[in-house]
Scaffold this active site. Structure first.
Site, PDB file in Angstrom:
ATOM      1  N   CYS A  91      58.869 -52.678 -68.842  1.00  7.56           N
ATOM      2  CA  CYS A  91      59.828 -52.213 -67.839  1.00  7.56           C
ATOM      3  C   CYS A  91      60.439 -53.406 -67.122  1.00  7.56           C
ATOM      4  O   CYS A  91      59.725 -54.359 -66.783  1.00  7.56           O
ATOM      5  CB  CYS A  91      59.102 -51.307 -66.841  1.00  7.56           C
ATOM      6  SG  CYS A  91      60.149 -50.620 -65.555  1.00  7.56           S
ATOM      7  N   HIS A 133      60.908 -42.348 -70.104  1.00  5.10           N
ATOM      8  CA  HIS A 133      60.598 -43.486 -69.231  1.00  5.10           C
ATOM      9  C   HIS A 133      61.628 -43.584 -68.101  1.00  5.10           C
ATOM     10  O   HIS A 133      61.264 -43.701 -66.926  1.00  5.10           O
ATOM     11  CB  HIS A 133      60.590 -44.766 -70.081  1.00  5.10           C
ATOM     12  CG  HIS A 133      60.351 -46.022 -69.309  1.00  5.10           C
ATOM     13  ND1 HIS A 133      59.192 -46.744 -69.411  1.00  5.10           N
ATOM     14  CD2 HIS A 133      61.132 -46.703 -68.430  1.00  5.10           C
ATOM     15  CE1 HIS A 133      59.266 -47.812 -68.621  1.00  5.10           C
ATOM     16  NE2 HIS A 133      60.439 -47.806 -68.026  1.00  5.10           N
ATOM     17  N   GLU A 134      62.911 -43.513 -68.456  1.00  2.00           N
ATOM     18  CA  GLU A 134      63.964 -43.656 -67.443  1.00  2.00           C
ATOM     19  C   GLU A 134      64.019 -42.449 -66.509  1.00  2.00           C
ATOM     20  O   GLU A 134      64.251 -42.603 -65.308  1.00  2.00           O
ATOM     21  CB  GLU A 134      65.326 -43.905 -68.098  1.00  2.00           C
ATOM     22  CG  GLU A 134      65.409 -45.168 -68.940  1.00  2.00           C
ATOM     23  CD  GLU A 134      64.962 -46.442 -68.229  1.00  2.00           C
ATOM     24  OE1 GLU A 134      65.066 -46.540 -66.986  1.00  2.00           O
ATOM     25  OE2 GLU A 134      64.488 -47.355 -68.927  1.00  2.00           O
ATOM     26  N   HIS A 137      61.617 -42.788 -63.750  1.00  2.00           N
ATOM     27  CA  HIS A 137      62.124 -43.596 -62.631  1.00  2.00           C
ATOM     28  C   HIS A 137      62.888 -42.729 -61.636  1.00  2.00           C
ATOM     29  O   HIS A 137      62.754 -42.910 -60.425  1.00  2.00           O
ATOM     30  CB  HIS A 137      63.051 -44.714 -63.126  1.00  2.00           C
ATOM     31  CG  HIS A 137      62.336 -45.922 -63.620  1.00  2.00           C
ATOM     32  ND1 HIS A 137      61.513 -46.690 -62.827  1.00  2.00           N
ATOM     33  CD2 HIS A 137      62.324 -46.510 -64.843  1.00  2.00           C
ATOM     34  CE1 HIS A 137      61.034 -47.699 -63.534  1.00  2.00           C
ATOM     35  NE2 HIS A 137      61.508 -47.614 -64.767  1.00  2.00           N
TER      36      HIS A 137
END
Length: 167
Positions: A91, A133-134, A137
């Site tokens: 990341c 993953h994004e 966030h």
């Protein structure tokens, strides 16, 4: 276009839940352009607005070496998940740290593009992992928080040592 500052874990702002984009306008398109420039300059494959201290639901990614497939996701939502896979993730907000994370093998995501048009994408492989993953966030979750408490502790210790040596 401008390079944006990428927040570094464990900065608390990374835990802010992003709000939906109300209108896809010139401000959002400039943010997208700046996010792409920042991601490419940092040699990343994905970047969420949360990572650059903008708490709106915007993600950019490009999994290609030659920057030929830029993808924009505004207000993305995963509507289906299937299977399970593991992948060693890294990341831009946690530089130099890589570890194996378990995620869905396939996802279906709905979002808006940079023109404000709705689209649906069915993704598998690295694209599915990157999407998850994004989107984490945008929910205020950093990938290391998907690891065991023991691994999280080791990572925090490593980052603190690194920080002491750079001051």
């Amino acid at each position: 276009m401008a390079l944006l500052n990428i927040l570094q874990y464990p900065d608390e702002r990374l835990h802010t839940v992003a709000k939906p984009v109300e209108q896809v306008d010139e401000r959002i398109r400039k943010l997208i352009a700046d996010m792409f420039e920042t991601m490419y300059e940092s040699r990343g494959i994905g970047l969420a607005a949360t990572q650059v201290d903008v708490h709106e639901r915007v993600v950019v990614m490009d999994l290609t070496e030659d920057r030929s497939e830029p993808r924009v996701f505004i207000n993305p939502v995963i509507v289906e998940k299937d299977g399970e896979t593991t992948y060693e993730e890294g990341c831009l907000s946690v530089p130099g740290i890589y570890d194996t994370v378990t995620r869905a093998e396939r996802v279906k995501v709905e979002a808006l593009n940079e023109k404000g048009e709705k689209f649906t994408l069915e993704a598998d492989g690295l694209l599915a992992i990157c999407v998850q993953h994004e989107l984490d966030h945008l929910m205020g979750i950093v990938f290391v928080e998907r690891l065991s408490q023991l691994k999280q502790g080791r990572i925090k210790t490593k980052l603190k040592k690194r920080q002491k040596h750079t001051i």
